[in-house]
Scaffold this motif. Structure first.
Motif, PDB file in Angstrom:
ATOM      1  N   LEU A 134       0.805  -1.191   0.030  1.00 16.90           N
ATOM      2  CA  LEU A 134      -0.138   0.097  -0.033  1.00 16.90           C
ATOM      3  C   LEU A 134       0.882   1.259  -0.102  1.00 16.90           C
ATOM      4  O   LEU A 134       0.415   2.194  -0.666  1.00 16.90           O
ATOM      5  N   PRO A 135       2.209   1.304   0.608  1.00 21.57           N
ATOM      6  CA  PRO A 135       2.848   2.472   0.617  1.00 21.57           C
ATOM      7  C   PRO A 135       3.275   2.929  -0.621  1.00 21.57           C
ATOM      8  O   PRO A 135       3.417   4.108  -1.035  1.00 21.57           O
ATOM      9  N   LEU A 136       3.203   1.957  -1.689  1.00 23.06           N
ATOM     10  CA  LEU A 136       3.514   2.298  -3.062  1.00 23.06           C
ATOM     11  C   LEU A 136       2.580   3.027  -3.657  1.00 23.06           C
ATOM     12  O   LEU A 136       2.993   3.482  -4.920  1.00 23.06           O
ATOM     13  N   LEU A 137       1.482   3.188  -3.282  1.00 25.51           N
ATOM     14  CA  LEU A 137       0.474   4.147  -4.025  1.00 25.51           C
ATOM     15  C   LEU A 137       0.963   5.573  -3.822  1.00 25.51           C
ATOM     16  O   LEU A 137       0.508   6.466  -4.748  1.00 25.51           O
ATOM     17  N   VAL A 138       1.853   5.879  -2.854  1.00 28.64           N
ATOM     18  CA  VAL A 138       2.041   7.343  -2.639  1.00 28.64           C
ATOM     19  C   VAL A 138       3.524   7.554  -2.949  1.00 28.64           C
ATOM     20  O   VAL A 138       4.147   8.745  -2.770  1.00 28.64           O
ATOM     21  N   MET A 139       4.310   6.657  -3.047  1.00 31.81           N
ATOM     22  CA  MET A 139       5.812   6.973  -2.951  1.00 31.81           C
ATOM     23  C   MET A 139       6.619   5.546  -3.792  1.00 31.81           C
ATOM     24  O   MET A 139       5.968   4.562  -3.769  1.00 31.81           O
ATOM     25  N   ARG A 140       7.678   5.808  -4.246  1.00 32.41           N
ATOM     26  CA  ARG A 140       8.571   4.793  -5.048  1.00 32.41           C
ATOM     27  C   ARG A 140       9.024   3.880  -3.703  1.00 32.41           C
ATOM     28  O   ARG A 140       9.365   4.444  -2.443  1.00 32.41           O
ATOM     29  N   GLY A 141       9.429   2.857  -3.834  1.00 32.90           N
ATOM     30  CA  GLY A 141       9.911   1.969  -2.783  1.00 32.90           C
ATOM     31  C   GLY A 141      11.343   2.707  -2.100  1.00 32.90           C
ATOM     32  O   GLY A 141      12.011   3.436  -2.726  1.00 32.90           O
ATOM     33  N   CYS A 142      11.139   2.701  -0.813  1.00 34.88           N
ATOM     34  CA  CYS A 142      12.246   3.309   0.093  1.00 34.88           C
ATOM     35  C   CYS A 142      13.694   2.866  -0.562  1.00 34.88           C
ATOM     36  O   CYS A 142      14.576   3.797  -0.391  1.00 34.88           O
ATOM     37  N   GLU A 143      13.903   1.829  -0.686  1.00 35.91           N
ATOM     38  CA  GLU A 143      15.098   0.945  -1.052  1.00 35.91           C
ATOM     39  C   GLU A 143      15.917   1.700  -2.455  1.00 35.91           C
ATOM     40  O   GLU A 143      16.951   2.061  -2.324  1.00 35.91           O
ATOM     41  N   LEU A 144      14.933   1.821  -3.457  1.00 33.40           N
ATOM     42  CA  LEU A 144      15.322   2.479  -4.665  1.00 33.40           C
ATOM     43  C   LEU A 144      15.539   3.766  -4.548  1.00 33.40           C
ATOM     44  O   LEU A 144      16.314   4.457  -5.106  1.00 33.40           O
TER      45      LEU A 144
ATOM     46  N   VAL B 146      -7.925   7.645  -3.664  1.00 38.94           N
ATOM     47  CA  VAL B 146      -6.887   6.637  -3.366  1.00 38.94           C
ATOM     48  C   VAL B 146      -7.112   6.359  -1.627  1.00 38.94           C
ATOM     49  O   VAL B 146      -7.227   5.261  -1.296  1.00 38.94           O
ATOM     50  N   LEU B 147      -7.373   7.462  -0.886  1.00 37.78           N
ATOM     51  CA  LEU B 147      -7.361   7.149   0.612  1.00 37.78           C
ATOM     52  C   LEU B 147      -8.725   6.532   0.834  1.00 37.78           C
ATOM     53  O   LEU B 147      -8.468   5.620   1.689  1.00 37.78           O
ATOM     54  N   GLY B 148      -9.834   6.927   0.187  1.00 41.67           N
ATOM     55  CA  GLY B 148     -11.008   6.143   0.472  1.00 41.67           C
ATOM     56  C   GLY B 148     -10.888   4.522   0.058  1.00 41.67           C
ATOM     57  O   GLY B 148     -11.422   3.586   0.980  1.00 41.67           O
ATOM     58  N   MET B 149     -10.367   4.176  -1.041  1.00 39.66           N
ATOM     59  CA  MET B 149     -10.331   2.802  -1.202  1.00 39.66           C
ATOM     60  C   MET B 149      -9.392   2.156  -0.401  1.00 39.66           C
ATOM     61  O   MET B 149      -9.722   1.040  -0.020  1.00 39.66           O
TER      62      MET B 149
END
Length: 431
Positions: free
Chosen positions: A82-92, A363-366
């Motif tokens: 779910l965090p990938l909805l708002v940001m790129r992966g932390c590692e990359l 996006v937040l609602g879903m």
């Protein structure tokens, strides 16, 4: 031509799952050109899980994947993304930041030597990511999600943490000084995908491969709560790191899976977050700042007066006769849960497919609806007294979202008819 292309795509997909791609077909200059290997692997995840289910029935006469546990594992995998909805992966993201500003040597992206060096570097860094996740309590609070199942099958591989990605990125930063981000983006995905198929009891021994590679046999030990299994076999693709650093153990006694103290619930938010609350409460029982901080930065078994990693004196004795948590529930209830799980899975897929076209509020609602649904289904599986109330609320939310086209019914014929028809007398009057 089309058939040949499909066959080639199928072959590449299968080889991706087993780290069998060659440098020539998986080396890219730009991060934007790197395929979404993990996202593309979904059909292979499903296919291998079905294959394991069928082979398990043929070999054992019963299912190797209990419904409640399997759905909880898949739910954890859904939440972890779910965090990938708002940001790129932390590692990359962190990797690219270091590469752009502090790169010491720019290895050529199109060299096979760079590809293999990055493979070894990513796997070596993963060993330490994984080891620290077991030896530092605040990181273990995230990683324990993956160990919370008392079963060991391919769905267990999907039981991932929502929060672990927020700390794992640190361990890959040294590699960013020399290895191109695009090659790192390939290997961070291939390393993860390789670890899917080793979560099975159906493959017992792979002979000489056991000396070099992480295999189902080695990884079963890692998931055990037997004393000889705890904090062993951290490797991702290669097992040589464990042999070098003294954390290797061979499978011997029957492995009993799960956490040392099983949580015995399928409520997904509890599975994800309960250990953070436990650490907070435990730290509050100590008076000194030193002991309070040690609760979070030392091992999960640490107590005042003990070594950094503590010991396992207080662990429940493992006899091999333990029975995994598997509450009995009726077939109609199981069918109901599966249908609504498929509905939310469809919503989840639509959300990721269309995230660039949706408003932030949508996006937040879903996302909230997905979390509500997975929580409610966990309550049903656990057969909690409040399950009916929560499920009623969820169904109201679901119908409302369908009414306003925020989600698509699994079958159009199941859509609720809520549109008002025009009054024929008004039409006549208008004429």
């Amino acid at each position: 031509m089309a058939a040949a292309a499909e066959l080639g795509s199928l072959s590449a997909g299968v080889r991706t799952m087993f780290f069998m791609l060659t440098p020539n077909e998986s080396a890219f200059e730009k991060v934007e050109d790197v395929p979404q290997y993990v996202q593309q692997a979904t059909p292979f995840f499903v296919g291998l899980m079905v294959l394991e289910l069928v082979v398990g029935v043929l070999k054992t006469g019963g299912s190797v994947v209990p419904l409640g546990d399997g759905l909880t594992s898949i739910s954890a995998g859904m939440i972890s993304r779910l965090p990938l909805l708002v940001m790129r992966g932390c590692e990359l993201t962190a990797y690219m930041y270091v590469w752009d500003r502090y790169c010491l040597v720019e290895l050529p992206w199109d060299s096979a030597w760079t590809w293999w060096f990055t493979f070894l570097g990513v796997d070596f860094c993963y060993y330490w990511v994984h080891r620290f996740a077991h030896e530092v309590s605040i990181i273990w609070a995230a990683h324990q999600v993956h160990h919370s199942s008392e079963y060991y099958n391919l769905t267990t591989a999907l039981r991932q943490s929502l929060t672990q990605q927020f700390t794992s990125w640190i361990f890959y930063l040294p590699l960013a000084l020399v290895a191109p981000p695009a090659i790192f983006a390939v290997h961070i995905q291939l390393n993860l995908l390789y670890q899917f198929w080793i979560h099975t009891e159906l493959i017992r021994d792979l002979g000489p491969l056991e000396w070099v590679f992480n295999t189902p046999k080695h990884h079963r030990v890692h998931h055990g709560r037997n004393l000889y299994c705890i904090d062993k076999n951290y490797g991702g693709i290669l097992i040589i790191w464990d042999r070098l650093f003294g954390t290797f153990a061979l499978e011997s006694d029957k492995v009993v899976y799960g956490l040392v103290f099983p949580i015995k619930t399928f409520e997904i938010l509890y599975v994800q977050l309960h250990y953070y609350l436990y650490l907070w409460r435990r730290s509050n029982t100590y008076k000194t700042i030193s002991n309070k901080l040690s609760t979070f930065v030392k091992g999960p078994s640490w107590k005042p007066g003990k070594a950094r990693l503590g010991d396992h004196i207080d662990n429940p004795k493992v006899t091999g006769q333990e029975v995994p948590h598997s509450p009995s529930w009726s077939l109609p209830l199981q069918v109901y849960v599966v249908i609504h799980f498929l509905l939310v899975l469809r919503t989840y897929h639509d959300l990721f497919e269309n995230k660039m076209m949706l408003s932030q509020l949508t996006v937040l609602g879903m996302t909230v609806y997905i979390l509500l649904t997975l929580t409610a289904l966990g309550y049903i599986i656990d057969q909690r007294p409040t399950a009916a109330v929560l499920e009623t609320l969820r169904c109201v939310v679901m119908v409302t979202m369908q009414r306003y086209s925020y989600m698509t019914p699994l079958l159009p014929s199941l859509a609720v008819a809520t549109e008002l028809t025009e009054d024929p007398e008004e039409d006549t009057a208008g004429m």
